[in-house]
Scaffold this motif. Sequence first.
Motif, PDB file in Angstrom:
ATOM      1  N   VAL A  27       0.837  -1.205   0.000  1.00  0.00           N
ATOM      2  CA  VAL A  27       0.000   0.000   0.000  1.00  0.00           C
ATOM      3  C   VAL A  27       0.869   1.251   0.000  1.00  0.00           C
ATOM      4  CG1 VAL A  27      -1.658   1.349   1.344  1.00  0.00           C
ATOM      5  CG2 VAL A  27      -1.977  -1.112   1.102  1.00  0.00           C
ATOM      6  N   VAL A  28       1.897   1.267   0.855  1.00  0.00           N
ATOM      7  CA  VAL A  28       2.795   2.428   0.932  1.00  0.00           C
ATOM      8  C   VAL A  28       3.510   2.644  -0.397  1.00  0.00           C
ATOM      9  CG1 VAL A  28       4.840   3.386   2.068  1.00  0.00           C
ATOM     10  CG2 VAL A  28       3.128   2.162   3.411  1.00  0.00           C
ATOM     11  N   LEU A  29       4.041   1.572  -0.965  1.00  0.00           N
ATOM     12  CA  LEU A  29       4.781   1.673  -2.226  1.00  0.00           C
ATOM     13  C   LEU A  29       3.865   2.111  -3.367  1.00  0.00           C
ATOM     14  CD1 LEU A  29       6.903  -1.615  -2.028  1.00  0.00           C
ATOM     15  CD2 LEU A  29       7.592   0.692  -1.349  1.00  0.00           C
ATOM     16  N   ALA A  30       2.655   1.558  -3.398  1.00  0.00           N
ATOM     17  CA  ALA A  30       1.730   1.859  -4.492  1.00  0.00           C
ATOM     18  C   ALA A  30       1.284   3.322  -4.447  1.00  0.00           C
ATOM     19  CB  ALA A  30       0.527   0.932  -4.428  1.00  0.00           C
ATOM     20  N   ILE A  31       1.053   3.853  -3.248  1.00  0.00           N
ATOM     21  CA  ILE A  31       0.655   5.258  -3.134  1.00  0.00           C
ATOM     22  C   ILE A  31       1.778   6.164  -3.633  1.00  0.00           C
ATOM     23  CG2 ILE A  31       0.115   7.110  -1.504  1.00  0.00           C
ATOM     24  CD1 ILE A  31      -1.357   5.030   0.179  1.00  0.00           C
ATOM     25  N   ALA A  32       3.019   5.835  -3.281  1.00  0.00           N
ATOM     26  CA  ALA A  32       4.155   6.639  -3.736  1.00  0.00           C
ATOM     27  C   ALA A  32       4.277   6.600  -5.254  1.00  0.00           C
ATOM     28  CB  ALA A  32       5.444   6.134  -3.090  1.00  0.00           C
ATOM     29  N   GLN A  33       4.142   5.405  -5.841  1.00  0.00           N
ATOM     30  CA  GLN A  33       4.240   5.289  -7.289  1.00  0.00           C
ATOM     31  C   GLN A  33       3.068   5.975  -7.977  1.00  0.00           C
ATOM     32  OE1 GLN A  33       6.690   4.438  -8.953  1.00  0.00           O
ATOM     33  NE2 GLN A  33       5.991   3.946 -11.018  1.00  0.00           N
ATOM     34  N   ALA A  79      14.356   9.042   1.151  1.00  0.00           N
ATOM     35  CA  ALA A  79      15.096  10.219   0.659  1.00  0.00           C
ATOM     36  C   ALA A  79      14.466  10.736  -0.631  1.00  0.00           C
ATOM     37  CB  ALA A  79      16.561   9.863   0.434  1.00  0.00           C
ATOM     38  N   GLY A  80      14.083   9.817  -1.519  1.00  0.00           N
ATOM     39  CA  GLY A  80      13.428  10.227  -2.761  1.00  0.00           C
ATOM     40  C   GLY A  80      12.100  10.907  -2.506  1.00  0.00           C
ATOM     41  N   LEU A  81      11.327  10.382  -1.553  1.00  0.00           N
ATOM     42  CA  LEU A  81      10.052  11.001  -1.196  1.00  0.00           C
ATOM     43  C   LEU A  81      10.250  12.423  -0.682  1.00  0.00           C
ATOM     44  CD1 LEU A  81       8.133   8.108   0.600  1.00  0.00           C
ATOM     45  CD2 LEU A  81       7.269   9.446  -1.324  1.00  0.00           C
ATOM     46  N   ILE A  82      11.258  12.605   0.173  1.00  0.00           N
ATOM     47  CA  ILE A  82      11.518  13.936   0.742  1.00  0.00           C
ATOM     48  C   ILE A  82      11.928  14.913  -0.355  1.00  0.00           C
ATOM     49  CG2 ILE A  82      13.052  15.234   2.274  1.00  0.00           C
ATOM     50  CD1 ILE A  82      13.095  12.737   4.092  1.00  0.00           C
ATOM     51  N   VAL A  83      12.828  14.476  -1.238  1.00  0.00           N
ATOM     52  CA  VAL A  83      13.259  15.335  -2.342  1.00  0.00           C
ATOM     53  C   VAL A  83      12.072  15.685  -3.230  1.00  0.00           C
ATOM     54  CG1 VAL A  83      14.662  15.417  -4.446  1.00  0.00           C
ATOM     55  CG2 VAL A  83      15.641  14.517  -2.337  1.00  0.00           C
ATOM     56  N   PHE A  84      11.241  14.681  -3.519  1.00  0.00           N
ATOM     57  CA  PHE A  84      10.081  14.898  -4.381  1.00  0.00           C
ATOM     58  C   PHE A  84       9.103  15.892  -3.750  1.00  0.00           C
ATOM     59  CE2 PHE A  84       6.071  13.864  -6.465  1.00  0.00           C
ATOM     60  CZ  PHE A  84       6.455  13.676  -7.785  1.00  0.00           C
ATOM     61  N   ALA A  85       8.826  15.719  -2.455  1.00  0.00           N
ATOM     62  CA  ALA A  85       7.865  16.597  -1.781  1.00  0.00           C
ATOM     63  C   ALA A  85       8.394  18.024  -1.672  1.00  0.00           C
ATOM     64  CB  ALA A  85       7.545  16.040  -0.394  1.00  0.00           C
ATOM     65  N   LEU A  86       9.668  18.187  -1.299  1.00  0.00           N
ATOM     66  CA  LEU A  86      10.239  19.526  -1.144  1.00  0.00           C
ATOM     67  C   LEU A  86      10.333  20.246  -2.486  1.00  0.00           C
ATOM     68  CD1 LEU A  86      13.079  18.929   1.489  1.00  0.00           C
ATOM     69  CD2 LEU A  86      10.863  20.059   1.834  1.00  0.00           C
ATOM     70  N   SER A  87      10.723  19.522  -3.542  1.00  0.00           N
ATOM     71  CA  SER A  87      10.806  20.148  -4.868  1.00  0.00           C
ATOM     72  C   SER A  87       9.411  20.474  -5.399  1.00  0.00           C
ATOM     73  CB  SER A  87      11.562  19.240  -5.849  1.00  0.00           C
ATOM     74  OG  SER A  87      10.951  17.970  -5.942  1.00  0.00           O
ATOM     75  N   SER A  88       8.400  19.674  -5.032  1.00  0.00           N
ATOM     76  CA  SER A  88       7.021  19.994  -5.405  1.00  0.00           C
ATOM     77  C   SER A  88       6.584  21.292  -4.742  1.00  0.00           C
ATOM     78  CB  SER A  88       6.079  18.861  -4.989  1.00  0.00           C
ATOM     79  OG  SER A  88       6.355  17.673  -5.696  1.00  0.00           O
ATOM     80  N   LEU A  89       6.943  21.447  -3.465  1.00  0.00           N
ATOM     81  CA  LEU A  89       6.627  22.686  -2.753  1.00  0.00           C
ATOM     82  C   LEU A  89       7.298  23.876  -3.431  1.00  0.00           C
ATOM     83  CD1 LEU A  89       5.461  24.238  -0.315  1.00  0.00           C
ATOM     84  CD2 LEU A  89       7.547  23.612   0.945  1.00  0.00           C
ATOM     85  N   ALA A  90       8.586  23.721  -3.762  1.00  0.00           N
ATOM     86  CA  ALA A  90       9.321  24.807  -4.412  1.00  0.00           C
ATOM     87  C   ALA A  90       8.751  25.127  -5.784  1.00  0.00           C
ATOM     88  CB  ALA A  90      10.799  24.432  -4.519  1.00  0.00           C
ATOM     89  N   VAL A 115       3.297   9.558   3.422  1.00  0.00           N
ATOM     90  CA  VAL A 115       3.958   8.343   2.950  1.00  0.00           C
ATOM     91  C   VAL A 115       5.317   8.168   3.630  1.00  0.00           C
ATOM     92  CG1 VAL A 115       4.850   7.116   0.940  1.00  0.00           C
ATOM     93  CG2 VAL A 115       2.742   8.400   0.750  1.00  0.00           C
ATOM     94  N   VAL A 116       6.036   9.255   3.892  1.00  0.00           N
ATOM     95  CA  VAL A 116       7.312   9.160   4.616  1.00  0.00           C
ATOM     96  C   VAL A 116       7.091   8.569   6.006  1.00  0.00           C
ATOM     97  CG1 VAL A 116       9.119  10.506   5.753  1.00  0.00           C
ATOM     98  CG2 VAL A 116       8.534  10.982   3.375  1.00  0.00           C
ATOM     99  N   ILE A 117       6.086   9.056   6.721  1.00  0.00           N
ATOM    100  CA  ILE A 117       5.780   8.533   8.066  1.00  0.00           C
ATOM    101  C   ILE A 117       5.410   7.049   7.983  1.00  0.00           C
ATOM    102  CG2 ILE A 117       4.195   8.698  10.017  1.00  0.00           C
ATOM    103  CD1 ILE A 117       3.955  11.718   9.366  1.00  0.00           C
ATOM    104  N   ALA A 118       4.564   6.713   7.014  1.00  0.00           N
ATOM    105  CA  ALA A 118       4.144   5.321   6.851  1.00  0.00           C
ATOM    106  C   ALA A 118       5.316   4.417   6.501  1.00  0.00           C
ATOM    107  CB  ALA A 118       3.061   5.230   5.774  1.00  0.00           C
TER     108      ALA A 118
END
Length: 479
Positions: A10-16, A77-88, A175-178
């Motif tokens: 579930v966690v992996l599928a939501i990220a993808q 790490a990829g999730l964090i980069v993706f989320a922060l760059s989305s914010l930017a 997703v990072v927390i999960a």
Amino acid sequence: MRRSPWSTLVVLAIAQFMVVLDVTIVNVALPNMQTDLNFAPDDLQWVISAYTLIFGGFLLLGGRSADLIGRRRVFVAGLIVFALSSLAAGLATSPLELIVFRGVQGLGGAMLSASALTILMVTFEHGRRRNIALGVWGGLAGLGGTLGAILGGVLVDALSWRWVFLVNVPIGVLVVIAAFLIVRESRAETTGRRTFDVAGAVLSTAGLLAIMLGVIRAEPLGWGSIEVIGLLAGGVLLLGAFVFVESRSAAPLIPLRLFRTRSLSLSVVALGLNSAGFLSMFFLTAIFFQQVRGLSALDTGLAFLPMGIAAIVGAVAASRFVTTFGTRPVQIVAALISVVGLLLLSRADATDAYATSLLPGLVLFGLGITAMGVPAQVAAQSKVHRDDAGAASGVLNAGYQVGGALGLAVITTLATSHIADAMAGGTAPVAAAVDGFQFGLLVAAVFAAANIVIALLSPTVKVSQAEATEIAELDPVAL
């Protein structure tokens, strides 16, 4: 919290789902971005290309890093980069800022996507449970692509184009927390030194960027300008250096022995051409719907929905036909269908009825584009040794992403140049935009037609229904 394999899925599928969604959700917001940030017409395609090129360039390195550093660690790490760059990206105030942050998004997407698939493969043993997991994974990826255009339209109309990026932030945090609570850490067992082919990733991405920039700069400067020639030549030299480095690396990003397999090499080209046709069609048609026909972002997303449904049908049908007829006939027929779809779309005008002038082309293109991808992947994997299966999959995915970025650069540059020439000759702006849209789709049809030649050169392969279905579910061109 209990760490079951299915909760991990579930966690992996939501990220993808989030990564795939981002590919199509942005397209319907492009006209609003262009107006708000004052994008030059020939620079707008970089919003798409920056993401896909960096994603493809670092996909292989992301998978290698996950095996060596830790799969959950790289995934997070990829999730964090993706989320922060989305914010930017959502807060960007200039075209350059948006393009740069889209590139960073591509890097985060490559890290999390490559590591997520690896986690899935080590979490589920080979057999029925893994096949079910892969089916869920592929189904959600396809659903993300199909819903992306509609969700993008809802967000743009209800809020603003910025929310096609900002929506990733809360999802990424959850997703990072999960991931920390549910996903187990793992990494590849290796007795040798843990090495990364950073040089290979940098050289390949820099070379492709130089070539793509050279193509784009050819529109205002001309193909014979010193800058364009320098960029193209520099890109070729960088790619040559990449091949040299790979041939001598103890842990190459791409094992060059893979390209001794004719079916794999041809399939990489086929998927690259497929991606070029799809991204270009989506880019040009999204702008045509909004800037020429005056549709809202939501209506534009809904207009693409039949194509998404047809794409799912095409992938399922192709997975069945390859077991009966083999890969080559299916690939040829699918390529022909996608060409016909593009040719029909290229005849659409500013005032033609959607049901008669655009819908048939969208449906046929959707059927053909995914039906072409399935036999290409079957042929690619048929001759690859089991130990190289992961690397081969990475090469195919990278070829799809990079081919799409380069093809989009070529096709949109030619379309933009055609519009400029038409307006210089006295054609009205709207009529010139229609001419550019039609011309761009004709060029995309040439790319799609090239896959007929690729199919004729490829060997015919037959597989079982189970193998074909699994490949269809992982088809990277699923919409």
